[in-house]
Design an enzyme around this catalytic site. Sequence first.
Site, PDB file in Angstrom:
ATOM      1  N   HIS A 192     -18.376   0.678  16.845  1.00 15.50           N
ATOM      2  CA  HIS A 192     -19.835   0.699  16.650  1.00 15.50           C
ATOM      3  C   HIS A 192     -20.451   1.392  17.855  1.00 15.50           C
ATOM      4  CE1 HIS A 192     -23.970  -0.745  16.247  1.00 15.50           C
ATOM      5  NE2 HIS A 192     -23.693  -1.111  15.006  1.00 15.50           N
ATOM      6  N   HIS A 202     -23.389   5.867  12.812  1.00 14.97           N
ATOM      7  CA  HIS A 202     -23.228   5.179  14.096  1.00 14.97           C
ATOM      8  C   HIS A 202     -21.977   4.308  14.166  1.00 14.97           C
ATOM      9  CE1 HIS A 202     -24.748   1.944  11.633  1.00 14.97           C
ATOM     10  NE2 HIS A 202     -24.443   1.093  12.585  1.00 14.97           N
TER      11      HIS A 202
END
Length: 217
Positions: free
Chosen positions: A139, A124
């Site tokens: 992110h 992620h």
Amino acid sequence: GLAGMAMFMDPANAMNLVWAFVGFGVSLAVSFVGSVILFRDDVILEAEEVLAESTGEPAETFSQAFAPAELSAPVSGDCVALDTVKDEVFASGIMGKGTAFQWDGDTVYAPCSGKVAMVANTGHAIGFVAEGGQEILIHVGLDTVALEGKGFTPLKKAGETVSKGEAVLKVDRDYMKSRNVDLTTPMVITNAAQFQVEPMNVGSCVKAGQDIVLVCA
């Protein structure tokens, strides 16, 4: 500790408990301030270690060789102010200065030319070190670490070189929608203290790989 406050109760000296709570508050404040000053996220530390291993150079050199840089949008969509992100770690600027994106599509692109510093085990998050020395963290989504890698397909590995606008990560949009995942994506300069970081095109719809969203000088 709070659970042990009862031991400070003294019928002959009511202030004893008061001063115990004062000491408790001071210890909390000191530890909090110390953590804010000294804390470095594992993502940042891992990025430095990977770069040092891949090049044979000490990690410190990557935070010393600075040059101006213009970072492009890693995704296509709306560029929004970092302080509007519903994650206090990013919104408060603890992780660094930057911007965020509310975007469409399924591909994340490199915002700069340089090296891939790290790829999170859960896919992620991805970090870069730009040619100018900027340490960049993207992110993807909020609380997406809880997905344990599901819905993410990294296209690059740590230590590989990358060109601005090159695809680095695929996202399974259908899976994210089925889980009602907020894919707001912050992009921050984790060593921003070394630069003047100016967000660009905030409030505008940007195109991945083309629109300049951060200027670091």
